[in-house]
Structure formats: structure tokens, C-alpha cells
Write a protein that holds these residues in place. Structure first.
Motif, PDB file in Angstrom:
ATOM      1  N   UNK A   1       0.797  -1.223   0.000  1.00 25.72           N
ATOM      2  CA  UNK A   1       0.000   0.000   0.000  1.00 25.72           C
ATOM      3  C   UNK A   1       0.826   1.267   0.000  1.00 25.72           C
ATOM      4  N   UNK A   2       2.106   1.144  -0.313  1.00 23.36           N
ATOM      5  CA  UNK A   2       2.999   2.307  -0.240  1.00 23.36           C
ATOM      6  C   UNK A   2       2.937   3.121  -1.522  1.00 23.36           C
ATOM      7  N   UNK A   3       1.848   3.881  -1.683  1.00 22.08           N
ATOM      8  CA  UNK A   3       1.773   4.848  -2.774  1.00 22.08           C
ATOM      9  C   UNK A   3       1.083   6.095  -2.253  1.00 22.08           C
ATOM     10  N   UNK A   4       1.282   7.181  -2.947  1.00 23.47           N
ATOM     11  CA  UNK A   4       0.834   8.490  -2.443  1.00 23.47           C
ATOM     12  C   UNK A   4      -0.681   8.593  -2.290  1.00 23.47           C
ATOM     13  N   UNK A   5      -1.436   7.769  -3.003  1.00 22.97           N
ATOM     14  CA  UNK A   5      -2.891   7.835  -2.905  1.00 22.97           C
ATOM     15  C   UNK A   5      -3.437   7.016  -1.741  1.00 22.97           C
ATOM     16  N   UNK A   6      -2.642   6.084  -1.230  1.00 24.65           N
ATOM     17  CA  UNK A   6      -3.110   5.233  -0.131  1.00 24.65           C
ATOM     18  C   UNK A   6      -2.356   5.461   1.175  1.00 24.65           C
ATOM     19  N   UNK A   7      -1.077   5.773   1.058  1.00 28.60           N
ATOM     20  CA  UNK A   7      -0.243   5.858   2.256  1.00 28.60           C
ATOM     21  C   UNK A   7      -0.156   7.309   2.718  1.00 28.60           C
ATOM     22  N   UNK A   8      -0.888   7.632   3.764  1.00 32.32           N
ATOM     23  CA  UNK A   8      -0.899   8.987   4.302  1.00 32.32           C
ATOM     24  C   UNK A   8      -0.373   8.945   5.731  1.00 32.32           C
ATOM     25  N   UNK A   9       0.897   9.290   5.897  1.00 32.17           N
ATOM     26  CA  UNK A   9       1.501   9.244   7.220  1.00 32.17           C
ATOM     27  C   UNK A   9       2.614  10.291   7.268  1.00 32.17           C
ATOM     28  N   UNK A  10       2.359  11.396   7.948  1.00 31.84           N
ATOM     29  CA  UNK A  10       3.316  12.505   7.994  1.00 31.84           C
ATOM     30  C   UNK A  10       4.622  12.123   8.676  1.00 31.84           C
ATOM     31  N   UNK A  11       4.552  11.121   9.566  1.00 28.63           N
ATOM     32  CA  UNK A  11       5.749  10.759  10.344  1.00 28.63           C
ATOM     33  C   UNK A  11       6.772   9.980   9.522  1.00 28.63           C
ATOM     34  N   UNK A  12       6.308   9.334   8.436  1.00 24.20           N
ATOM     35  CA  UNK A  12       7.198   8.459   7.678  1.00 24.20           C
ATOM     36  C   UNK A  12       7.120   8.776   6.187  1.00 24.20           C
ATOM     37  N   UNK A  13       8.141   9.414   5.614  1.00 29.25           N
ATOM     38  CA  UNK A  13       8.145   9.696   4.167  1.00 29.25           C
ATOM     39  C   UNK A  13       8.087   8.401   3.362  1.00 29.25           C
ATOM     40  N   UNK A  14       7.429   8.456   2.220  1.00 25.56           N
ATOM     41  CA  UNK A  14       7.264   7.282   1.371  1.00 25.56           C
ATOM     42  C   UNK A  14       8.614   6.692   0.976  1.00 25.56           C
ATOM     43  N   UNK A  15       9.557   7.547   0.649  1.00 22.34           N
ATOM     44  CA  UNK A  15      10.884   7.058   0.247  1.00 22.34           C
ATOM     45  C   UNK A  15      11.537   6.248   1.360  1.00 22.34           C
ATOM     46  N   UNK A  16      11.370   6.705   2.584  1.00 20.66           N
ATOM     47  CA  UNK A  16      11.963   5.991   3.716  1.00 20.66           C
ATOM     48  C   UNK A  16      11.280   4.641   3.920  1.00 20.66           C
ATOM     49  N   UNK A  17       9.975   4.606   3.787  1.00 24.98           N
ATOM     50  CA  UNK A  17       9.221   3.361   3.939  1.00 24.98           C
ATOM     51  C   UNK A  17       9.684   2.320   2.926  1.00 24.98           C
TER      52      UNK A  17
END
Length: 798
Positions: free
Chosen positions: A64-80
Motif C-alpha cells: 500500500x505504499x503509494x501516495x494515494x493510499x499511504x498517508x503518514x506525515x511521520x514516515x516519508x514514502x521514500x523511507x518506507x
């Protein structure tokens, strides 16, 4: 490199991740991908268990790691994504024992429907996937695995994003229902055709079913696929006992069926929801000694849309020629005036009259052909499920259309000119397609069949340099008008015969070219058409609104035993002793509002309603036209003859008509009574709202007052709204196994605080048994069942 091993040996995926994380404490609504940061050791431990069980390919925790599904300010998508890839590689170092382990970037759906069915633009979906693909390769992924896709359009956006922005191998698996259909209607051949055209490395099926239920789907995939096949079933369907979710297929049962999966020809196998390291270990144990079946190249010539496949080579198919300005004054006017509704009606009329494929040509001087071609293709695919033929000499227009085309298109055309082949073949290699090759080159059109056959061979040989196989080429033998070329018909017929018998390639003709300059052209056209079919014509570009041409087609197929028991001929002509000619729009009378809604023609529905409201009252129109139309489409949907895109476009046409009626009814004081107030919500922790949105559109069209609370809705919000608004029916949606517990908690709170309120539930992970276990009043297998239940609840069922 995994490409070198694909198809030569059996490779093993890992199994489920979400259910294992739940067992380790993943909370409802908690994003599993955040555990890459917060519970790194747990993630690595799961990967190690699968590697120890025998997995060769391990999916990173990035579904689920895409900008339309993954909304979490604490963890940038690139880091995930970086950490997810790292955890697999670390686990491999510790547990592989020297075996080569491949780290797969796991890419799931966005949770949204693409336009025109939903609100997500194709290029927005593409950009969303592009970001993930780039980050995955940068982090060190060995391959990209796109999985659990239920819409070919979103799948195409994801595959293009992977192919255009990375150098990694790309695998793709879809989620079929028991009828062998995706959510948006695609069948197995259309999915395979599109993915093979996009040059996928491996394709297959995952999720949605247990291994036993997947076998019929796998048999179809093996029949049509020329690339390695992947199978990843669930461990059965989710069930519940003592408040706990479980899957009912044991590791031994799972492995036993997977042996049969390998026997059928799958070469990459693994598990999905509910499978554990124990399932994978047993699968590896039972399957490791089974010989791998070699990949067989299939020779089907297939063009497809989002919901239909057309096979060329058996009998003769029809390409409708009416969406083309050549010799058509009214059509030229429609193009200049941007009258898309006229174009759509031409497409629908041709479908009604028997076309299998629709030609699309919008080329006129002073028209922006690349832009208009893209627009017309998008609009046509919203009202018809027929495959399209992209007909243009403008390669920019060709690419614009191919990029956004939902399926594997036919492309008209390339010639034997080197310049033409250099321009067109790279587009076919990139996007897929069945390309028409014109039997002409720099020296013009050969006067002999031999000359045309040699050009056909040249086109086939040049295409092979791009990896384009003969099955994806259809040669136009070229029909030359006999008024100026007396031997023209004889040469064309000989060319057809030799292309069929000597070259073994499918053929096409623009049939009506044969009669230019002659009187009573339909006589010549229909006789020549019959002769061409007899000599091997695979597909004819004709006017399906011409009774003479269609009589020739039906009669030929009956005579040649290509129409079993003459069934199609009898159905067509048994009740027509004196058939009148069909009009250019396929009907001898004006289209009704009911028909416009059934066809999903929004502009037509608007204009017809505007006329009708001058003579009839709004409620009468709603009851006599709108509701019957929606019922007809809904019944077709439930029977499997109408699919989701048609259902939604019909609903949109009805909404357009209703907007006209509402304005008039409001001004006249006429009131349409609402049938009941219903709350819809996707439960806490689940951000997928496809199913909920579909149900909302249909309920509103049936005059229910819908309160849409959105997605990721806490139980307390739903309960509070029920009490404040005095709601008697709530619809809850969940798409993930990890969020069904939220659905159960919502139902528990409703029972405690609002016992008067009924609850209907739906979603891909649910079934009747599960719905019963969590206390729901009704389980809706599809959107129309939800409408029927609401009608029963509020006493409005007809």
C-alpha cells in the motif's frame, strides 16, 4: 537475473503478510507499511521465515505504499520503501544459506477507480505508480510485482510506469471472480493479450480465491499465455471463530492443490491472504520434484477492450467503418463541431448491428488530431466494450490513443515503406497491439499478388526485429476499384488466398473500395465481400449498418458451418421476412430516453429529457424511463451480460437526466419523494472506497437519500450519525482482511446503541458466512444486491 530462470525452473514466492502482522499486534486501521520503521525486527523475522520455508522471491512490505493510499506525515514514502527493501535483503543474508533470494517491490492498487468510471485520471495513476517504481529500483529491488489488480486500466498504468522508468523485470497478477472476470469486466484472454502486448515478464492470478477455485481460471490462462504464469491463491476464504479470523485451507491441502497448479503449467507459485510459512514450506516440499512444463508460444491473434476479446482467424470478423470522415459529410461536420455524441451514437449503432471492432479515424485538415483522437477513444470506451481500431497516419495521434487505450488495440496501419515501419513498430513494441500491414512500399502498390505477398513477408520480417510476432500482424491485401483496375478484384482475392495458405497470416480489406465509381455499389460490395471471405479474409472493414453486407456475412457463416446450427442466422432473420434497411444510426426511429440511459449516453439523455419535460411531468418520466432503464442494466449486471463500466456509465446518464428533471420539478413545485435515508461508510483503517462509491451512485439513482461518510470512518462516527439522523439502514464496506475487525466493532456498537438500525456489508474479503459471523443483516455480493435490499427494507421493491 531472474529473467534467465523464468520458465526453466520452478520459482517460489512467499505467502501472506497482513494476517501474520495482525497476529503480531497490527491494530485495525494501522498502516502495515509503517511497521518497516516501528517493528523492523518483526518484518525481517517474517521474511526470514519465508526464506527458510523455501521462498525464492520475497515481497517487500510495500503493498500500500503509494501516495494515494499511504498517508503518514511521520514516515516519508521514500523511507518506507527503502527500509522495506532493506529488510528483505537483510533477511536473505541471514536465512538464505547461500541461495539466491530476489527482493520484489510489492505494488498494489491505488484503491480508486479510473475515469470514466471513477475520478482518478490515467496519467495521475501513472505518476503515482511511477514514484513508487523509481523509489523501489533506487532502494535495490530485483523485480517489480504488481498484484491484486481488478481493473485492466489501472494495471496498464502501473505496468507502463514500471517499464518506462525502471530496468527491472515486471510481474503482474490480477484478481478474478468465479466467472473468470475482473471487477471491471475483463476476461482472461483480454488480460493476457494486454499484458503480453506490454511485454510483461510473467503474469497470473492472486488473491480472491483458494487454490481449488483458481484451477478453472488457470486453465484459461495457460490456454492463452505465451509468457511464464504465476499463481498465488489464498488459504481459502476468511472465516471467524471465537472472535478470531482464520483461513480454512491447511498447509497440506494447499500444497496438494498447488501440485496440480504446477502440473497445469504454472512456473512461479506462492501464497496470498491467509497463507503462512508453513503453507509455503509444504508447497515447496510437495512441488520441488515436479518437472516444469516448457513455455509454449500461442498463436492466437487477439484484439481486446476492457471487457471483450476478439479472436481473428476463425470465420471473418467485422470492423465497423462509420467512425471515419472519408466520404461522410455529416461525420466531417460532427468532427468540426466537436459533436462527440454523434460519434458515440455511430459506435453504438455499429455494435448493435454486428460489428466486432470499431474503426476510429478523426483525421481532418485544421483539426488537432492527436488531442481529438485521444478524446474520442476515451469517450467510446465509456459507452461500448468493443475493441477499437486506431486508424491514423499521425504517429503522435497513434501514441496518444495507444497510451490511454484500455486493452490491446488494432492499429491501422504500417506499410512496407521503411520510414513507416521505423515510426510505427516502436509504438507497437511499447504498447502492444495488432497492427495492419499495407501491402505497398516505396514503389507503390504491386499489380500482382506475388508482389503484395513479398511486401507482407518484408513487413513480418521487419516486425520480428522489434519482437512483434506474426500473430500480431494482419495484412491488408488492398482492394482496388474495378472501375479503373479491371483485374483488381482477382489480384486481391489471389493475394488473400496466398497470405492464408502460404504465409499463414491474418488478412483485412477495406471492402467498399472495390466499387468506387460504379452504380448500385452495395451489389458489388456484398458479392465481393462473400468472395473475399471464401478466399480467407480474416476481418473486413465494412458498414455494419448496410443490410446487404450483413446478409452476406450471416449467410456466408451459415453456409460454411461457421455458425453452429445456423443459430445466428436464424436469430437475425427468422422474424424478418421483409427487412427494411438499417439507418445510419442503427434505428428506424429516434432513440428513447430509456435507450440513451442503457447505453450510457449522457449528452443524449440530457437533450431527450429536456424535450420530454416540456410535454410530460417529471415523476412520470422517472417512473417510465429512468427506473426501467436502470433495472434493465442492473439485471444484466447480475446475469453477467453487463459489466461495471456499463453499469456506472448508465448511472451517470440517468444522473444527467435527473438533473434536468429536478430543475424543472423544483420550479413547478413537483416533488420526487425520497425512498429512505441510508448511511454508507468504508470502515476504520480501510481507505478503499471503490465498492462504496459504486453502491452510492446506484442507490442515489434509485431515489435513496445517501449520507456518504467517506473512508476510514471510526465506529463512533457512524453510530453518532445514525442516532442524530434517525437512520434505519447502514452500508459498510471493507476491502482488506485487516479491517474486517473494524466492521465487526462497528456492528457491535450499532447493536448496542442503535438496535433499530439494519446493517448491510460488502467487500472483496467478505462472504455470506463471514457476514453472518460478524452480525450483519445482509451481505451484498455486488452493488445491485445492495439496491434490492434497500428496496426491501424501505418497502419500495417493485
Amino acid at each position: 537475473m531472474i529473467r534467465e530462470r523464468l520458465g526453466k525452473e520452478l520459482l517460489y514466492f512467499d505467502g501472506g503478510m497482513g494476517t501474520l502482522l495482525q497476529a503480531k499486534g497490527l491494530q485495525p486501521g494501522e498502516l502495515p507499511e509503517t511497521w518497516n520503521v516501528t517493528h523492523a525486527d518483526e518484518i525481517k523475522n517474517i521474511h526470514k521465515q519465508y526464506i527458510s520455508a523455501g521462498s525464492d522471491i520475497v515481497l517487500a512490505n510495500t503493498f500500500g505504499a503509494n501516495a494515494l493510499k499511504f498517508h503518514c506525515d511521520d514516515f516519508p514514502l521514500e523511507e518506507i520503501i527503502r527500509l522495506a527493501i532493506r529488510h528483505v535483503k537483510d533477511a536473505a543474508e541471514e536465512a538464505s544459506g547461500g541461495r539466491r533470494i530476489y527482493t520484489a517491490l510489492d505494488v498494489g492498487p491505488t484503491g480508486k477507480l479510473l475515469k470514466p468510471m471513477g475520478d482518478l485520471d490515467f496519467e495521475t495513476a501513472y505518476e503515482t505508480f511511477k514514484e513508487v517504481m523509481i523509489l523501489g529500483e533506487k532502494a535495490g529491488a530485483d523485480l517489480i510485482h504488481i498484484e491484486t489488480m481488478s481493473d485492466t486500466y489501472e494495471l496498464k498504468a502501473a505496468v507502463l510506469a514500471a517499464k518506462e522508468n525502471t530496468s527491472l523485470p515486471v510481474f503482474a497478477t490480477t484478481i478474478f471472480d468465479e466467472r473468470g472476470k475482473l471487477l471491471t469486466g475483463a476476461d482472461v484472454p483480454s488480460v493476457v493479450a494486454m499484458l503480453e502486448g506490454l511485454r510483461i515478464d510473467a503474469l497470473g492470478i492472486n488473491c480472491g480465491m483458494g487454490p481449488e477455485q483458481m484451477l478453472p481460471i488457470l486453465e484459461q490462462i495457460m490456454k492463452y499465455s505465451s509468457v511464464p504464469v504465476i499463481v498465488k491463491p489464498n488459504a481459502g476464504l476468511p472465516k471467524q471463530k471465537d472472535g478470531e479470523t482464520y483461513y480454512d485451507v491447511s498447509p497440506e491441502e494447499f500444497a496438494s492443490v498447488m501440485r496440480h497448479v504446477v502440473d497445469l503449467g504454472a512456473v512461479v507459485i506462492g501464497g496470498c491472504c491467509g497463507t503462512t510459512p508453513a503453507h509455503i514450506a509444504e508447497m515447496v516440499k510437495q512441488c520441488k520434484d515436479i518437472p516444469v512444463k516448457p513455455i509454449e508460444k500461442k498463436s492466437y491473434t487477439v484484439v481486446s477492450s476492457y471487457g471483450q476479446s476478439v479472436f481473428l482467424g476463425t470465420g471473418s470478423k467485422i470492423i465497423g467503418e462509420r467512425i471515419n470522415p472519408t466520404g461522410k459529410k455529416r461525420f466531417k461536420q460532427a468532427l468540426k463541431e466537436h459533436d462527440l455524441d454523434y460519434i458515440l451514437k455511430e459506435g453504438i449503432a455499429q455494435q448493435d448491428n454486428g460489428a466486432h471492432i470499431l474503426d476510429v479515424n478523426v483525421g481532418l485538415p485544421d483539426i488537432d488530431e492527436p488531442t481529438l483522437m485521444k478524446e474520442v477513444v476515451q469517450e467510446l470506451q465509456s459507452v461500448t466494450n468493443l475493441p477499437l481500431q486506431i486508424d491514423t497516419v499521425d504517429t503522435v495521434a497513434m501514441e496518444n490513443a495507444l497510451r490511454i487505450y484500455n486493452g490491446k488495440a488494432m492499429v491501422n496501419s504500417v506499410s512496407g515503406k521503411q520510414e513507416s515501419m521505423d515510426a510505427v513498430f516502436p509504438l507497437i513494441r511499447k504498447y502492444g497491439g495488432v497492427v495492419i500491414g499495407l501491402a505497398l512500399d516505396e514503389d507503390g502498390i504491386p499489380a500482382t499478388a506475388e508482389g503484395r505477398v513479398q511486401i507482407a513477408k518484408k513487413i513480418i520480417a521487419e516486425a520480428a526485429k522489434y519482437g512483434i510476432e506474426k500473430k500480431d500482424i494482419v495484412i491488408d491485401a488492398l482492394a482496388m476499384t474495378i472501375s479503373s483496375e479491371p483485374e483488381g478484384a482477382k489480384v486481391t482475392l489471389e493475394t488473400l488466398r496466398r497470405l492464408r495458405d502460404e504465409v499463414g497470416v491474418c488478412t483485412v480489406l477495406g471492402v467498399s473500395n472495390i466499387s468506387f465509381g460504379l452504380p448500385s455499389r452495395p451489389i458489388v460490395n456484398s458479392i465481393f465481400y462473400t468472395m473475399a471471405m471464401q478466399n480467407g479474409l480474416s476481418v473486413g472493414i465494412i458498414n455494419p449498418n448496410s443490410e446487404d453486407m450483413m446478409k452476406a456475412w450471416y449467410a456466408y457463416h451459415a453456409l460454411m458451418n461457421l455458425d453452429s446450427n445456423c443459430e445466428n442466422y436464424i436469430n437475425k432473420y427468422a422474424q424478418q421476412p421483409g427487412t427494411a434497411p438499417v439507418s445510419a444510426t442503427g434505428s428506424a426511429h429516434k432513440m428513447t430516453l430509456k435507450s440513451a440511459i442503457e447505453r450510457g449516453l449522457r449528452e443524449e439523455a440530457n437533450s431527450i429529457t429536456s424535450e420530454m419535460i416540456q410535454e410530460k411531468d417529471g415523476l412520470e418520466i422517472i417512473n417510465e424511463e429512468l427506473i426501467p432503464a436502470l433495472n434493465t442494466v442492473g439485471e444484466g449486471f447480475e446475469k453477467g451480460t453487463v459489466f461495471l463500466p456499463q453499469l456506472l456509465m448508465s448511472a451517470e446518464a440517468a444522473k444527467t437526466a435527473f438533473a434536468v428533471l429536478k430543475e424543472k420539478m423544483d420550479s413547478s413545485g413537483e416533488v420526487q419523494e425520497k425512498k429512505g435515508k441510508i448511511i454508507l461508510a468504508t470502515v476504520k483503517g480501510d481507505i478503499h472506497d471503490i465498492g462504496k462509491n459504486i453502491v452510492k451512485v446506484l442507490l442515489e439513482n434509485y431515489s435513496f437519500d445517501v449520507i456518504d461518510l467517506g473512508k476510514d470512518v471510526p465506529p463512533e462516527t457512524i453510530v453518532d450519525t445514525v442516532l442524530e439522523q434517525d437512520i434505519h439502514l447502514v452500508g459498510l464496506s471493507a476491502l482488506m482482511t485487516t479491517t474486517v475487525v473494524s466492521m465487526e466493532e462497528t456492528i457491535r456498537q450499532l447493536r448496542e446503541k442503535a438496535p433499530h438500525c439494519l446493517v448491510m456489508v460488502g467487500g472483496a474479503v467478505l462472504n455470506q458466512d463471514y457476514a453472518d459471523m460478524i452480525g450483519a443483516d445482509f451481505y451484498g455480493k455486488d452493488a445491485m444486491q445492495s439496491v434490492h435490499y434497500a428496496q426491501r427494507v424501505f418497502g419500495t421493491e417493485e
